[in-house]
Design a protein around this motif. Structure first.
Motif, short mmCIF file in Angstrom:
data_model
loop_
_atom_site.label_atom_id
_atom_site.label_comp_id
_atom_site.label_asym_id
_atom_site.label_seq_id
_atom_site.Cartn_x
_atom_site.Cartn_y
_atom_site.Cartn_z
N LEU A 38 0.83 -1.21 0.00
CA LEU A 38 0.00 0.00 0.00
C LEU A 38 0.86 1.25 0.00
CD1 LEU A 38 -2.31 -2.02 0.52
CD2 LEU A 38 -3.28 -0.34 2.14
N GLU A 39 1.96 1.20 0.74
CA GLU A 39 2.85 2.36 0.81
C GLU A 39 3.50 2.63 -0.55
OE1 GLU A 39 6.90 3.80 3.20
OE2 GLU A 39 5.73 2.08 3.94
N GLN A 40 3.93 1.58 -1.23
CA GLN A 40 4.55 1.75 -2.54
C GLN A 40 3.57 2.32 -3.56
OE1 GLN A 40 6.32 -1.99 -3.70
NE2 GLN A 40 8.14 -1.69 -2.43
N ALA A 41 2.29 1.96 -3.41
CA ALA A 41 1.27 2.48 -4.33
C ALA A 41 0.78 3.86 -3.92
CB ALA A 41 0.10 1.51 -4.40
N GLY A 42 1.17 4.31 -2.73
CA GLY A 42 0.76 5.63 -2.26
C GLY A 42 -0.68 5.71 -1.80
N VAL A 43 -1.22 4.59 -1.30
CA VAL A 43 -2.60 4.58 -0.81
C VAL A 43 -2.62 4.19 0.66
CG1 VAL A 43 -3.54 4.03 -3.09
CG2 VAL A 43 -3.04 2.18 -1.47
N THR A 44 -3.71 4.55 1.32
CA THR A 44 -3.90 4.23 2.73
C THR A 44 -5.15 3.37 2.88
OG1 THR A 44 -5.16 6.27 3.04
CG2 THR A 44 -2.80 6.35 3.53
N PRO A 45 -5.30 2.68 4.01
CA PRO A 45 -6.50 1.85 4.20
C PRO A 45 -7.77 2.66 3.97
CG PRO A 45 -4.90 1.33 5.90
CD PRO A 45 -4.35 2.51 5.13
N PRO A 46 -8.70 2.14 3.17
CA PRO A 46 -9.88 2.90 2.76
C PRO A 46 -10.96 2.92 3.84
CG PRO A 46 -9.97 0.71 1.83
CD PRO A 46 -8.66 0.80 2.55
N GLU A 47 -11.86 3.87 3.71
CA GLU A 47 -12.96 3.99 4.66
C GLU A 47 -14.31 3.67 4.02
OE1 GLU A 47 -12.87 7.65 6.78
OE2 GLU A 47 -10.83 7.32 7.56
N THR A 48 -14.32 3.43 2.72
CA THR A 48 -15.55 3.02 2.03
C THR A 48 -15.22 1.89 1.05
OG1 THR A 48 -15.33 4.52 0.14
CG2 THR A 48 -16.42 5.40 2.12
N GLU B 48 -16.16 1.69 -2.09
CA GLU B 48 -15.75 2.27 -3.37
C GLU B 48 -14.29 2.73 -3.32
OE1 GLU B 48 -16.99 2.40 -6.38
OE2 GLU B 48 -18.67 1.18 -5.70
N ALA B 49 -13.90 3.30 -2.18
CA ALA B 49 -12.50 3.73 -2.04
C ALA B 49 -11.56 2.52 -2.05
CB ALA B 49 -12.33 4.52 -0.75
N MET B 50 -12.03 1.39 -1.50
CA MET B 50 -11.23 0.17 -1.53
C MET B 50 -10.98 -0.27 -2.96
SD MET B 50 -11.85 -3.47 0.47
CE MET B 50 -13.32 -3.98 -0.48
N LEU B 51 -12.01 -0.22 -3.80
CA LEU B 51 -11.82 -0.60 -5.20
C LEU B 51 -10.93 0.39 -5.93
CD1 LEU B 51 -15.36 -1.93 -6.25
CD2 LEU B 51 -13.53 -3.07 -4.99
N PRO C 192 -10.90 -2.76 8.69
CA PRO C 192 -12.24 -3.32 8.73
C PRO C 192 -12.87 -3.33 7.34
CG PRO C 192 -11.95 -1.65 10.44
CD PRO C 192 -10.77 -1.55 9.53
N PHE C 193 -13.65 -4.38 7.05
CA PHE C 193 -14.38 -4.40 5.78
C PHE C 193 -15.19 -3.12 5.70
CE2 PHE C 193 -17.24 -5.51 2.43
CZ PHE C 193 -16.65 -6.55 1.73
N PRO C 194 -14.98 -2.30 4.67
CA PRO C 194 -15.57 -0.96 4.67
C PRO C 194 -17.05 -0.96 4.32
CG PRO C 194 -14.23 -1.28 2.71
CD PRO C 194 -14.08 -2.52 3.53
N PRO C 195 -17.77 0.09 4.75
CA PRO C 195 -19.20 0.19 4.46
C PRO C 195 -19.46 0.36 2.97
CG PRO C 195 -18.39 2.22 5.45
CD PRO C 195 -17.28 1.22 5.54
N VAL C 196 -20.56 -0.25 2.53
CA VAL C 196 -20.95 -0.18 1.12
C VAL C 196 -22.04 0.87 0.97
CG1 VAL C 196 -21.82 -1.49 -0.85
CG2 VAL C 196 -20.45 -2.65 0.90
N GLY C 197 -21.83 1.82 0.05
CA GLY C 197 -22.82 2.86 -0.17
C GLY C 197 -23.11 3.64 1.09
N SER C 198 -24.40 3.77 1.43
CA SER C 198 -24.79 4.53 2.62
C SER C 198 -24.93 3.65 3.85
CB SER C 198 -26.12 5.24 2.37
OG SER C 198 -27.13 4.29 2.05
N GLY C 199 -24.55 2.36 3.72
CA GLY C 199 -24.69 1.42 4.84
C GLY C 199 -23.60 1.58 5.87
#
Length: 444
Positions: free
Chosen positions: A167-177, A179-182, A310-317
């Motif tokens: 994740l560090e090499q790709a310049g991303v951090t753990p997502p919070e949604t 969609e952000a995970m994808l 944590p498995f992130p929330p989907v949509g408004s859930g």
């Protein structure tokens, strides 16, 4: 029991493999000698049956030893293998019923209760359970309003494990949604490493993917209704969840080896592709037990070389928390039911949970257990997430289903979701196939 068979085989076959060398054989062994304590049950032997073997059995034996020290009762653990129902049934018929059984599925606990095999938990145990466990765990241990089961060991199945370096090499951090995970996955893929390793060869992992998406997107009430088959699998919420999952399955950037590669990857292999000698992917979704594989088989330091979000929330859930667990029950036909109930009273305490927590490879749903009992910060964080979820925790849906639908290799939900991974183009068709299989299995 096929569902548990596959899951347990994987966990004992990979997570516990390194630790299991020299561990007690599956048959149990000689009764543990009585130690110190008040000796209130001296002279009695409690026979405990369960699926555990290898390091899991070895660590549970430490809990039983602590019970012996406290009460004077000896213990005898009998590893049933995975088919708990058949083994316990045959022992009851043969007049050799164990006193306590560690039941790995809600559906099996219900089956035992309906057969009249179980003693309701006595007042002392009920009081301790009420004080120490969220209501949801009491509900999963109850049948028709009567509490029969105490959930001693839990699994947290809403964790996405990742390589911090990737994740560090790709310049991303753990997502919070979700969609952000994808999106993060696509960025990782652009950096030269596949985003996800998916264990499509094992159908149970795909049910876990679906359950997390469905719980977050549809909500707990719909989840409960679908788990009980009170709504059909053709419900629009199911189609929506399959559509969401299909977006991941369709995206060649996201899955290591594409859909064909995923269908040829089993659970241990999926972990190896992220944490093995040659990294082929940055993330793998599965339960907290991934950490054991990464640590024991591939020498990864949890928290440094391997971590989770944590498995992130989907949509408004809301973010989902899907769990599994092993419940202790007392059999009516056991020769030492009194001592068996005393064991459950002990297992309901934070003191008992701390014994296995300190040994590792364990999560407890007991909210009174001091998180400091766990051996590392990542396990503490996983346990805290499970406890903080409170009554929003939902038990693995396929573990609640009849085995013909939710737990049989090459059939039911496992096969249908594998077919969906192979071709995710028609979620409505897949939903219809799921409903047809579910209706037959549930008999409605």
């Amino acid at each position: 029991m096929m569902r548990r068979t596959r899951r347990t085989t994987l966990l004992t076959g990979c997570t516990a493999l390194v630790l299991a060398v020299g561990a007690t054989a599956c048959g149990g062994g000689e009764p543990v000698a009585a130690g110190g304590g008040d000796k209130s049950l001296g002279g009695q032997t409690v026979t405990v049956a369960g699926v555990w073997s290898g390091s899991e059995q070895k660590n549970f034996q430490k809990v039983l030893d602590a019970f012996t020290e406290k009460t004077g009762a000896k213990t005898q653990f009998v590893s049933t293998g995975d088919n708990v129902s058949t083994v316990v049934g045959s022992k009851i018929e043969g007049g050799n019923a164990p006193d306590v059984v560690m039941v790995p599925q809600v559906g099996v606990l219900k089956q035992f209760a309906e057969k009249g095999w179980l003693k309701p938990l006595d007042e002392k145990v009920r009081d301790t359970v009420e004080s120490n466990f969220a209501e949801v765990w009491r509900d999963y241990g109850s049948v028709d309003g009567t509490l029969y089961g105490l959930y001693f060991k839990a699994a947290h199945k809403s964790t996405v494990w990742y390589s911090p370096e990737a994740l560090e090499q790709a310049g991303v951090t753990p997502p919070e949604t979700y969609e952000a995970m994808l999106e993060n996955g696509r960025t990782i893929s652009d950096s030269g490493l596949a985003a996800f390793s998916v264990a499509g060869q094992d159908g149970w992992t795909l049910t876990d993917w679906f359950e997390n998406v469905y719980l977050s997107q549809a909500g707990p009430e719909k989840y409960d209704a679908l788990a009980a088959h009170e709504i059909k699998w053709t419900d629009p919420t199911v189609v929506e969840a399959l559509t969401t999952l299909g977006k991941l399955f369709k995206d060649k950037q996201l899955i290591e080896g594409g859909r064909k590669g995923a269908l040829n990857t089993d659970f241990p292999g999926s972990v190896e592709k992220v944490f093995g000698p040659k990294a082929e992917a940055a993330m793998v979704y599965e339960g907290d037990f991934v950490a054991g594989v990464a640590k024991d088989q591939f020498g990864k330091t949890i928290g440094t070389d391997a971590n989770f979000f944590p498995f992130p929330p989907v949509g408004s859930g809301k973010a989902p928390v899907v769990s599994g667990g092993d419940a202790a029950v007392v059999l009516k036909d056991g020769k030492n039911a009194e001592a068996g109930m005393a064991l459950l009273e002990y297992l309901a305490t934070a003191e008992a949970a701390a014994v296995w927590a300190e040994a590792g490879g364990f999560l407890s749903p007991n909210k009174e257990l001091d998180l400091a009992s766990y051996g590392d910060d990542v396990t503490r964080a996983t346990a805290k997430s499970l406890i903080d979820a409170g009554d929003s925790v939902r038990f693995d849906m396929s573990d609640q289903a009849p085995a013909a639908f939710g737990g049989t290799k090459g059939a039911g939900e496992w096969k249908i979701l594998q077919d969906f991974l192979r071709d995710p183009s028609d979620p409505k068709k897949t939903a219809a196939e799921l409903e047809d299989a579910a209706a037959k299995a549930y008999g409605n």
